[in-house]
Each structure stands twice: as structure tokens, then as C-alpha cells.
Design a protein around this motif. Structure first.
Motif, PDB file in Angstrom:
ATOM      1  N   ARG A   1      -9.535   7.580   3.725  1.00 13.59           N
ATOM      2  CA  ARG A   1      -9.461   6.252   4.355  1.00 13.59           C
ATOM      3  C   ARG A   1     -10.283   5.238   3.570  1.00 13.59           C
ATOM      4  O   ARG A   1      -9.873   4.106   3.387  1.00 13.59           O
ATOM      5  N   ILE A   2     -11.458   5.668   3.119  1.00 14.12           N
ATOM      6  CA  ILE A   2     -12.310   4.752   2.365  1.00 14.12           C
ATOM      7  C   ILE A   2     -11.620   4.346   1.071  1.00 14.12           C
ATOM      8  O   ILE A   2     -11.585   3.169   0.711  1.00 14.12           O
TER       9      ILE A   2
ATOM     10  N   MET B   1       0.840  -1.195   0.000  1.00 15.31           N
ATOM     11  CA  MET B   1       0.000   0.000   0.000  1.00 15.31           C
ATOM     12  C   MET B   1       0.880   1.252   0.000  1.00 15.31           C
ATOM     13  O   MET B   1       0.562   2.239  -0.628  1.00 15.31           O
TER      14      MET B   1
ATOM     15  N   LEU C   1     -12.699 -10.211   1.375  1.00 15.78           N
ATOM     16  CA  LEU C   1     -11.327 -10.330   0.878  1.00 15.78           C
ATOM     17  C   LEU C   1     -11.028 -11.759   0.431  1.00 15.78           C
ATOM     18  O   LEU C   1     -10.370 -11.984  -0.568  1.00 15.78           O
TER      19      LEU C   1
ATOM     20  N   VAL D   1      -5.927  -6.352   2.151  1.00 15.63           N
ATOM     21  CA  VAL D   1      -5.636  -5.493   3.295  1.00 15.63           C
ATOM     22  C   VAL D   1      -6.942  -5.012   3.907  1.00 15.63           C
ATOM     23  O   VAL D   1      -7.806  -4.494   3.204  1.00 15.63           O
TER      24      VAL D   1
ATOM     25  N   ARG E   1     -17.938  -8.307  -9.946  1.00 12.81           N
ATOM     26  CA  ARG E   1     -16.838  -7.457 -10.406  1.00 12.81           C
ATOM     27  C   ARG E   1     -15.683  -8.282 -10.933  1.00 12.81           C
ATOM     28  O   ARG E   1     -15.031  -7.924 -11.907  1.00 12.81           O
TER      29      ARG E   1
ATOM     30  N   LEU F   1     -15.532   0.786   6.600  1.00 10.47           N
ATOM     31  CA  LEU F   1     -15.123   1.613   5.471  1.00 10.47           C
ATOM     32  C   LEU F   1     -15.095   0.842   4.160  1.00 10.47           C
ATOM     33  O   LEU F   1     -15.170   1.429   3.093  1.00 10.47           O
ATOM     34  N   SER F   2     -14.966  -0.482   4.234  1.00 10.26           N
ATOM     35  CA  SER F   2     -14.867  -1.203   2.966  1.00 10.26           C
ATOM     36  C   SER F   2     -16.237  -1.650   2.475  1.00 10.26           C
ATOM     37  O   SER F   2     -16.349  -2.374   1.506  1.00 10.26           O
TER      38      SER F   2
ATOM     39  N   LEU G   1      -8.302  -2.423   6.649  1.00 14.76           N
ATOM     40  CA  LEU G   1      -7.890  -1.326   7.517  1.00 14.76           C
ATOM     41  C   LEU G   1      -8.639  -1.370   8.841  1.00 14.76           C
ATOM     42  O   LEU G   1      -9.577  -2.152   9.014  1.00 14.76           O
TER      43      LEU G   1
ATOM     44  N   ALA H   1      -8.479   4.177   0.550  1.00  9.77           N
ATOM     45  CA  ALA H   1      -7.410   3.239   0.896  1.00  9.77           C
ATOM     46  C   ALA H   1      -7.983   1.851   1.176  1.00  9.77           C
ATOM     47  O   ALA H   1      -7.422   0.839   0.749  1.00  9.77           O
ATOM     48  N   ALA H   2      -9.130   1.836   1.887  1.00 10.76           N
ATOM     49  CA  ALA H   2      -9.750   0.551   2.214  1.00 10.76           C
ATOM     50  C   ALA H   2     -10.164  -0.179   0.943  1.00 10.76           C
ATOM     51  O   ALA H   2      -9.955  -1.379   0.800  1.00 10.76           O
ATOM     52  N   GLN H   3     -10.714   0.562  -0.014  1.00 11.38           N
ATOM     53  CA  GLN H   3     -11.141  -0.043  -1.281  1.00 11.38           C
ATOM     54  C   GLN H   3      -9.940  -0.569  -2.048  1.00 11.38           C
ATOM     55  O   GLN H   3      -9.979  -1.643  -2.624  1.00 11.38           O
ATOM     56  N   ARG H   4      -8.867   0.203  -2.020  1.00 12.39           N
ATOM     57  CA  ARG H   4      -7.678  -0.193  -2.753  1.00 12.39           C
ATOM     58  C   ARG H   4      -7.130  -1.494  -2.172  1.00 12.39           C
ATOM     59  O   ARG H   4      -6.795  -2.426  -2.897  1.00 12.39           O
ATOM     60  N   GLY H   5      -7.062  -1.573  -0.842  1.00 10.48           N
ATOM     61  CA  GLY H   5      -6.538  -2.761  -0.188  1.00 10.48           C
ATOM     62  C   GLY H   5      -7.375  -3.993  -0.458  1.00 10.48           C
ATOM     63  O   GLY H   5      -6.889  -5.111  -0.393  1.00 10.48           O
ATOM     64  N   ALA H   6      -8.650  -3.768  -0.773  1.00 14.33           N
ATOM     65  CA  ALA H   6      -9.517  -4.905  -1.048  1.00 14.33           C
ATOM     66  C   ALA H   6      -9.568  -5.208  -2.542  1.00 14.33           C
ATOM     67  O   ALA H   6     -10.399  -5.984  -2.995  1.00 14.33           O
ATOM     68  N   GLY H   7      -8.691  -4.560  -3.305  1.00 15.45           N
ATOM     69  CA  GLY H   7      -8.650  -4.823  -4.738  1.00 15.45           C
ATOM     70  C   GLY H   7      -9.758  -4.137  -5.504  1.00 15.45           C
ATOM     71  O   GLY H   7     -10.134  -4.556  -6.581  1.00 15.45           O
ATOM     72  N   MET H   8     -10.328  -3.078  -4.926  1.00 13.37           N
ATOM     73  CA  MET H   8     -11.389  -2.348  -5.611  1.00 13.37           C
ATOM     74  C   MET H   8     -11.003  -0.890  -5.767  1.00 13.37           C
ATOM     75  O   MET H   8     -11.845  -0.005  -5.712  1.00 13.37           O
ATOM     76  N   GLY H   9      -9.722  -0.666  -5.947  1.00 15.82           N
ATOM     77  CA  GLY H   9      -9.198   0.692  -5.955  1.00 15.82           C
ATOM     78  C   GLY H   9      -9.622   1.495  -7.160  1.00 15.82           C
ATOM     79  O   GLY H   9     -10.094   0.951  -8.160  1.00 15.82           O
TER      80      GLY H   9
ATOM     81  N   SER I   1     -15.868   2.956  -9.022  1.00 16.59           N
ATOM     82  CA  SER I   1     -15.191   2.939  -7.731  1.00 16.59           C
ATOM     83  C   SER I   1     -15.338   4.279  -7.026  1.00 16.59           C
ATOM     84  O   SER I   1     -15.580   4.343  -5.826  1.00 16.59           O
TER      85      SER I   1
ATOM     86  N   PHE J   1      -3.523  -6.158  -5.329  1.00 22.19           N
ATOM     87  CA  PHE J   1      -4.551  -6.109  -4.285  1.00 22.19           C
ATOM     88  C   PHE J   1      -5.747  -6.945  -4.653  1.00 22.19           C
ATOM     89  O   PHE J   1      -6.233  -6.899  -5.776  1.00 22.19           O
ATOM     90  N   GLY J   2      -6.220  -7.679  -3.701  1.00 19.33           N
ATOM     91  CA  GLY J   2      -7.341  -8.560  -3.934  1.00 19.33           C
ATOM     92  C   GLY J   2      -6.815  -9.961  -4.210  1.00 19.33           C
ATOM     93  O   GLY J   2      -6.954 -10.850  -3.387  1.00 19.33           O
TER      94      GLY J   2
END
Lengths: 572, 295
Positions: free
Chosen positions: B155-156, A366, A461, A396, A420, A403-404, A398, B158-166, B178, A390-391
Motif C-alpha cells: 500500500r505504501i 494506477m 500533491l 492520487v 526532489r 502512508l504517503s 489513497l 502504491a501511495a508513493q507511486r500515486g504521489a509521483g514518488m514511485g 524511494s 504521477f505527480g
């Protein structure tokens, strides 16, 4: 005289089949300090909110709550505001204004207090809470612990008779939580304020409260002095996860001869109990060396299992990584190295600002380190694009899992990921099974508990089958029962080969479930090894059990270790 | 060093700024404009040191040039035609008017720069709190939540990116999707968490009447003194324009008042009023110097 008297109180939410509270009788003396404990969803918060009419939910109520001799509904808003203070979980959202001084004055502004009195009260509380130094700061510059202290202070300026706290430290790290409890103790002792608190983190509270109430399914099933909870444990061993370590060890190992002695609550009392146990001839005088030998023998097998399997190739290896947020800011990582092997649960621990979160953000790709290397499957991280990384390879999560979430239900959320990425539909049922999501599948992410949310987010995830999962502060705000479930679940995932890196402040959890622990300090790893290797030698930064056992029973890190080793002695 | 005027009661400070900002707009007299510009400049340099240069060169001068040039090109009023640009007369009056408006705008901008340095959010909240406690609270909440939401949006993402939805990966449509989902997530979060904020505010008596505002500033003798001087300065301006000591006309022909001793007296009064912050700073600096040399 009792300040609060709850008489046969029952309550159910509109449309709910079961009652949230059923025939609760409870009285709280003036100046009392009461802890209400119990699993998430047992009705603790609902009960607390009945004590503050402005926050009470609508629904079917029977019974009565008497506050200071009057039915609580009869209190007008003005009296309620000044006499009953309420502090909630989330420090960030409780704060309404932009500056510390303004937040402190908020309640008095509402009450229309005159300027001179307002000044004195605000000044008083700023002093009491040690807020003078950041009195003029913007709220955004405060740490989580400071924010929660501010929330508390902003209630205390109104000089309430009753202070109610609903899991106030669930978002704080252990040191900030300890600070917060100290302040509560001072408020109770120095100002005589009556306090009612619910909390998962009972270790620090047991020694300072004078009454403990256990609730389950909307009912009170225990009410008494903290030390009397030991009896409760005999009846229900599952509660050991909730009670202080010293008490658990005591109730499981206490010999008949000592059954009348009071149960220990603190580390100090736990140690003296342990000493008296050893000295009382319960073991021979050579116990220290004896037990050392026996426990070493007993653990050798386990320690072997705990070591990472030889020949494991690291999935991720971070070497001498340096990182800072801005060119002119300070380095957060100072040559940090970390290896993650497949199928292991690696816990990253350390104080605030030690660089734990930054380390996993860098290890996961990240953040990019400005010096040093991060390799994934032997290939530099920078060679992968975001889409490749990622994915599919790295997931990851957070700190705040909400938030996700984008959709209105957990199911839609999971289906979104499937659509997706054009995955097979059957994946959904599979993951729902593994992560035990059936009961919350149709729920809105905002309506489920922290532990459930964490599971749902991890499920999202896992759909993409990453080889490494990074979880930041995943155990924050989870109650003891959920933690156990969560730990078992993580274990199940690692046994399938997924590597999990978990940042946590919860040393007890790490000691229980981690394969390996990396301890951070000042931007680098200062200790790395099995939980026993890292934690048994530490004096302070370790589990409560290890602090009780330190020098008396070697190598005991969890309460179960301690109990096992003492029972081993007893058997001999 | 902390500016001496920064410690003054915000109400007095606000009146001062209102006076400094409004006078050049009401009376675009060259003498007034000159005084206003010079006083604002001196104070701005005291407040911001060398950084003021950047502000002046990058912001103030371009505005001045633009206004001074554009006015004569589009405004053809006035009787003294100097020359023609493509059949359009360029008049002396419109040039003078352009230069005057440029000076007026510059002085407003400069005073505003000083205002920004002095008027922190605390003072605005205090000032509003005196008159409209409810509004003052809303401003304070906005000051808290706008930055908080910005942070949360990051933050959101970043969270999306980390989950592969960036937002960074995929086609434009995917990326737009996105971005939308971040926004929707942010709105949901804001609505859900505002319940907590509302609960916390209500439990601390929000909604009770009458609401008061905590006064983080006092009104002391010095504030009264400065306030009095300020009132005198304003009174002299009112008298001067009332008795036509000062007047100006741009069109059809440029005409100013007669230059009399009383006019000069007025100018001095005006300058002294605008120099209050500068004089306060100088006196303070001198006092520090004295108290140090005594040690």
C-alpha cells in the motif's frame, strides 16, 4: 445507583499549558447509554481513557472517578479487565491474533478462565454477534465492519459492566456503521450493559442513546436527553452540523405554535413533523404542488450553476473500462465510463464492492484496464510514463494518507517534494497558506488529526500542480467541523481549475459540495449528474434530508435545501 | 474430502508425526525405510491427490538422486572397493549408505509434506498453548502481523507511486531512495500502530497471571484410542531395538540383523502404526459408503 461517577475531574498532560479536561462532573446510571459528542480535540478520548486506568495517560489529575462505589484507581487489573471493556477506532490494529476464535478468547485467556467456562462464553458471544459462520476464519479475511464487530465481541466475552467505545465506526462505511449501532442497541437492551460512546456519526446514535453530553475545550457544556439538544441549537446554530438532520430542520423551521412538541430524531419522526407542518395550515392545503412550484423556481438558478459548463473538455475520460485483479478472478469494473472535467469536484459514491476505488485507480492510470480506454488530455494513458503521469499530471491520494508520509514533520515532507523535483523554495509558503498548514507545519504526521493529515497530504500533491486529484475516502473519520472546512478547501481548489475526484461514503458531504456525482453499482456507473439529479429521486441511497423530504418537498437534498424551501413558504 | 486424521487432537497428531519423522533417522534399516516411504506416499496421495506427483517429481526425486550420488563421491569409507574415480575409491558400503540416506531424507520430506497439510497454524497455536501460552500468543501474533506488514508495504508503495514518488521511475539512486523511504515509512507505521495493539491487549488483561489458552480441540475417546495404539507401536520399536531384533551397520562393512519371525512381527507392528491415518481414512470412507447405501 450510578455505575460511574465523575466528580470535579480535571486533567492536564505533562508540560501542557491548558488543561485537557477541566472540572468535569458527570454520572452514568447502571444500564445507561451515553453519547459524548464534540469536535476533535475537545477531550472526549482523554475523558474516556480516564475511565479505564490501564489506558489513562500520565499527567496532573484532580477530582475523582468512582466506579461501582470504589475509586477507579483502586480496581486491580483483573477487575478492570473483566468489568470495563474498551473498544477503539482502528479495527485493524486492535486485533492481536490471527484467527477469529483466538481473538474472541483473548480476554478470557488473560483472565485464566477455566476451559469449560471459556468455551461457553466464547460460544455465547459468537452466537450473539452472528460470528459462528466466520468463527474459524483468519482475521485477514474479514471486512472492516466484521473486524470492528469482532473487537466488540472480544470485549463482550468478559461480560463487562461498562462498555466504552471511542469513535468505533469512524473507519467503517455507513452500512457497517448502522449494523454496529444496532448491535450496541442490542447489547444495551438485551444484556443491560452500560455504554459510553464518542462518535462523529450521531445521526444513527441519537435515537438509541438516552443521554447526550456535549464537550468543548475540555469542558462539558451540555448534558441531557437527546431531544433537548434542539434547545442547544437555538443558542448555537453552528452545531447543526453535528446534530441529526431532522432535529436541525425542526429547530430552524418550527413555528411558535409547535414549540412545545418534542424534537424529531429519526427520518420517520422528521417526516411526520414535516407532514404536520404542511397540514397545520402553515401552508395552504395545496402545499405539495405549491411548494413544488416555488421550490422549483427557487432552485432553478442554483441548478443552472451546478451544471457543468458547456464546452468543457474532459481532462480524463475513461470509456468502457474492464478490470480485474487476476486473470481468473471476477471483474471489478464491467464497462465503467467516467469523465472528469477540469475545475469540477466529482464525487464517486456507491456501496461496498461496487468498484469505486478500482474505478478511480483505473481512471488515474494506477491500474491498467484489460479492455476499454482511458484518455488523459485526449492521449491514451498508456502513452505516458509513470514519471510523466504521477505527480505532475495526476495526483492520487489513497485511503490512509499517513502512508504517503516518510519524514518526521510536515515541513520536511513538503521540502522533500520540493527538493526532489527541484521546485522553487517559495512554493512552500504558498502552499502552506492555501492549505492552512501553519499550525501543524512542525508537527509529526502521526500526531495530527485525520483532517489535518488529509490537508497535509493534499498539500504535498499540490506542490507539483497536477491537473487532476484523486482522493479515496478523504472524509473518513473527519468530524463535522473539519468536514465543513475541508469542503470549502476543495471548492477553493476547483475554482482554480484543478479537477478533484473524491470517492466517499459520506452522501451528505457529496450532496453539499459536489459539482457532479457518479453513482457506482456492480462495476459500472448507474447514475451521473448533479447531486440533485442523482440524489433527489433515490429512496434509500441518498441523504437523510432527501429521505425526510421525499414526496413532501421536492428537490430538497440537503438540510439547508429543506430549510430554505420551508422558509420560502413561510415568507409567502 | 476432509482427511480423517485432520480431526484428531493435535497432541496425538504431533506425537504421530514425531514418531514417523524420527524413526527413519534413528534406524536407517532398509525394511524400515521402505515401509516408511510407502506409508508416507499412500497418505500423501490421499491428502493431495494428483498434486502429489508434482511435489514428488520436482522436489523429492531430485533430493534423493543428489544424496545418492554425492555420498559415494565424497565418502570413501568401507572395505569393498568397486572402482576408482581419479584415484579415489568408490566403495559398495558408501553406495548403500548413500541410497539409504536418500531414502531416509525422502521419507522425512514426505512425512513433512503430510505434516504441512494437517498442521495448520491453529494446531500449532493450540499445541504451544498447552505448554507455553505466552509463546503460543507470540506465534499467533506473528502469523497475523507478518502478512499485514507485507500488505501495508504494498500500500505504501502504491501511495508513493500515486504521489509521483514511485520506485519505478528515475535513476537507480533515486529508486533506491524511494525503496528506503518505503521501508522507513513502514517501520514508522508499524511502531506507531503497535501502540494501539498494545493498548487493546492491555485493556483485555494481557499480563495477568496465569495465562491460559483456549483449547479449540477436545480430547475424546477416539484420541485416546489412537494415542494408545501409537504408544504400543512406539513401545514395540523400543523393544525391537533394545533386544537387537533390528540393527544395522554400514561401515566398515554392511551388516544387518538376522531375519527372524519376531523381526517380521515387529515390521508389521511398525507398518500398522504408520498406516493409522490411512486406515482411519479407509474406515471412514467405508462407513460413509455403508450409511449411504442404507438410505
Amino acid at each position: 445507583m450510578a455505575l460511574v461517577e465523575i466528580k470535579a475531574l480535571s486533567f492536564s498532560y505533562p508540560g501542557a499549558k491548558t488543561a485537557a479536561l477541566s472540572s468535569i462532573d458527570l454520572s452514568v446510571e447502571e444500564g445507561g447509554f451515553v453519547l459524548i459528542a464534540g469536535p476533535s480535540g475537545c477531550g472526549k478520548s482523554t475523558l474516556l481513557r480516564r475511565l479505564k486506568p490501564t489506558l489513562s495517560a500520565h499527567g496532573l489529575v484532580s477530582g475523582a472517578v468512582i466506579f461501582d462505589g470504589e475509586p477507579i484507581e483502586a480496581l486491580n487489573l483483573r477487575r478492570q479487565t473483566s468489568e470495563i471493556g474498551f473498544v477503539m477506532q482502528d479495527p485493524e490494529m486492535q486485533i492481536a491474533t490471527d484467527k477469529v476464535w483466538h481473538e474472541l478468547a483473548f480476554g478470557l485467556e488473560s483472565l485464566g478462565t477455566d476451559q469449560a467456562t471459556m468455551r461457553v462464553r466464547v460460544a455465547e458471544m459468537a452466537n450473539f454477534f452472528g460470528i459462528q459462520r466466520w468463527f474459524h476464519s483468519p482475521v485477514s479475511a474479514l471486512s472492516g465492519g466484521q473486524k470492528q464487530l469482532l473487537c466488540l465481541a472480544s470485549v463482550m466475552v468478559m461480560q463487562p459492566k461498562l462498555l466504552i467505545l471511542d469513535e468505533p465506526t469512524s473507519q467503517l462505511d455507513p452500512i457497517a456503521a448502522a449494523d454496529f449501532f444496532d448491535t450496541l442497541k442490542r447489547i444495551n437492551a438485551d444484556l443491560g450493559t452500560t455504554i459510553i460512546i464518542t462518535e462523529h456519526r450521531v445521526e444513527g446514535l441519537f435515537p438509541i442513546v438516552d443521554k447526550v453530553v456535549f464537550m468543548r475545550n475540555g469542558k462539558v457544556y451540555f448534558h441531557g436527553e437527546p431531544r433537548d439538544c434542539a434547545e442547544l441549537l437555538n443558542a448555537e446554530p453552528a452545531l447543526s452540523a453535528v446534530l441529526p438532520t431532522a432535529m436541525t430542520v425542526f429547530s430552524k423551521t418550527q413555528p411558535e405554535s409547535m414549540s412545545s412538541s418534542p424534537a424529531p430524531l429519526t427520518v420517520r419522526e422528521g417526516r411526520s413533523y414535516l407532514k404536520s407542518l404542511i397540514e397545520s395550515g402553515f401552508s395552504s392545503s395545496k402545499t405539495a404542488s405549491n411548494s413544488a412550484n416555488s421550490s422549483k423556481r427557487a432552485y432553478r438558478g442554483r441548478i443552472k450553476n451546478e451544471m457543468s459548463k458547456p464546452g468543457d473538455k474532459p481532462v480524463i475520460s475513461m470509456r468502457d473500462a474492464w478490470f480485474r485483479y487476476e486473470k481468473s478472478s471476477e471483474d471489478i469494473l464491467k464497462g465503467a465510463s467516467l469523465e472528469v472535467n477540469s475545475g469540477e469536484l466529482l464525487c464517486v459514491i456507491g456501496g461496498n464492492g461496487a468498484g469505486k476505488t478500482t474505478a478511480i485507480m483505473t481512471a488515474s492510470g494506477m491500474y491498467k484496464p484489460y479492455r476499454g480506454k482511458v484518455l488523459l488530455d485526449g492521449k491514451p494513458m498508456s502513452k505516458y510514463s509513470d514519471g510523466e503521469l504521477f505527480g505532475k499530471r495526476v495526483g492520487v491520494l489513497l485511503q490512509n494518507p499517513i502512508l504517503s508520509f516518510v519524514h518526521d514533520s510536515v515541513r520536511e515532507e513538503l521540502e522533500g517534494v520540493i527538493k526532489r523535483n527541484k521546485l522553487e523554495k517559495s512554493k512552500l509558503d504558498e502552499i502552506v497558506g492555501t492549505m492552512e498548514l501553519e499550525s501543524i507545519l512542525e508537527s509529526n504526521p502521526y500526531d495530527i488529526s485525520g483532517g489535518e493529515l488529509q490537508r497535509a497530504a493534499i498539500a504535498k500533491l499540490l506542490l507539483l500542480e497536477p491537473s487532476v486529484l484523486f482522493l479515496d475516502e478523504a472524509t473518513k473519520g473527519m468530524d463535522a467541523f473539519f468536514k465543513e472546512k475541508f469542503g470549502t478547501l476543495l471548492r477553493r481548489l476547483t475554482s482554480r481549475g484543478t479537477a478533484i475526484v473524491l470517492v466517499s461514503h459520506d452522501i451528505e458531504f457529496c450532496a453539499e459540495y459536489a459539482d457532479r456525482i457518479a453513482m457506482f453499482f456492480d462495476g459500472g456507473v448507474i447514475a451521473d449528474g448533479t447531486p440533485r439529479e442523482v440524489l433527489s429521486g433515490n429512496n434509500f441511497y441518498t441523504t437523510v434530508a432527501a429521505r425526510i423530504a421525499n414526496g413532501l418537498v421536492p428537490d430538497a437534498v440537503t438540510a439547508n435545501d429543506l430549510i430554505a424551501s420551508l422558509e420560502g413558504d413561510r415568507r409567502k | 474430502m476432509r482427511d480423517a486424521f485432520d480431526t484428531i487432537n493435535p497432541i496425538v497428531a504431533f506425537v504421530f508425526f514425531a514418531f514417523a519423522l524420527v524413526m527413519p533417522m534413528l534406524l536407517m534399516h532398509p525394511a524400515l525405510l521402505g515401509i516408511s516411504l510407502v506409508c508416507a506416499l499412500i497418505w500423501l496421495f490421499m491428502l493431495r491427490g494428483k498434486k502429489a506427483w508434482g511435489y514428488i517429481l520436482k522436489f523429492v526425486l531430485p533430493i534423493m538422486l543428489l544424496t545418492a550420488i554425492i555420498n559415494p563421491l565424497f565418502n570413501h569409507a568401507g572395505i569393498t572397493t568397486l572402482f576408482y574415480i581419479r584415484f579415489n575409491p568408490v566403495t559398495l558400503e558408501s553406495i548403500i549408505y548413500g541410497v539409504s540416506s536418500a531414502a531416509m531424507l525422502a521419507s522425512v520430506v514426505l512425512w513433512f509434506a503430510c505434516f504441512n497439510q494437517i498442521f495448520t497454524s491453529d494446531k500449532i497455536v493450540y499445541l504451544l498453548g498447552r505448554f507455553a501460552p505466552g509463546l503460543s500468543l507470540i506465534v499467533s501474533m506473528a502469523l497475523r502481523f507478518v502478512p499485514l506488514f507485507t500488505k501495508q508495504a504494498k500500500r505504501i508503495a502504491a501511495a508513493q507511486r500515486g504521489a509521483g514518488m514511485g520506485v519505478d521511475g528515475g535513476s537507480i539512486i533515486k529508486r533506491a531512495g524511494s525503496g528506503l523511504s518505503i521501508l522507513s515509512s513502514l517501520i514508522t507505521w508499524a511502531l506507531e500502530s503497535s501502540v494501539t495493539t498494545a493498548d487493546s491487549m492491555r485493556s483485555r488483561g494481557y499480563g495477568l497471571h496465569p495465562r491460559k489458552s483456549f483449547a479449540s480441540y477436545r480430547f475424546d475417546g477416539r484420541d485416546a484410542l489412537i494415542g494408545g495404539l501409537l504408544a504400543l507401536g512406539m513401545l514395540s520399536c523400543a523393544l525391537a531395538s533394545g533386544f537387537k531384533l533390528i540393527s544395522i551397520r554400514f561401515f566398515p562393512s554392511y551388516k544387518t540383523n538376522e531375519i527372524t519371525p519376531l523381526f517380521f512381527a515387529f515390521l508389521i507392528a511398525y507398518a500398522l502404526t504408520l498406516l493409522i491415518p490411512v486406515i482411519m481414512n479407509s474406515i471412514e470412507a467405508y462407513r460413509w459408503h455403508l450409511s449411504r447405501s442404507k438410505l
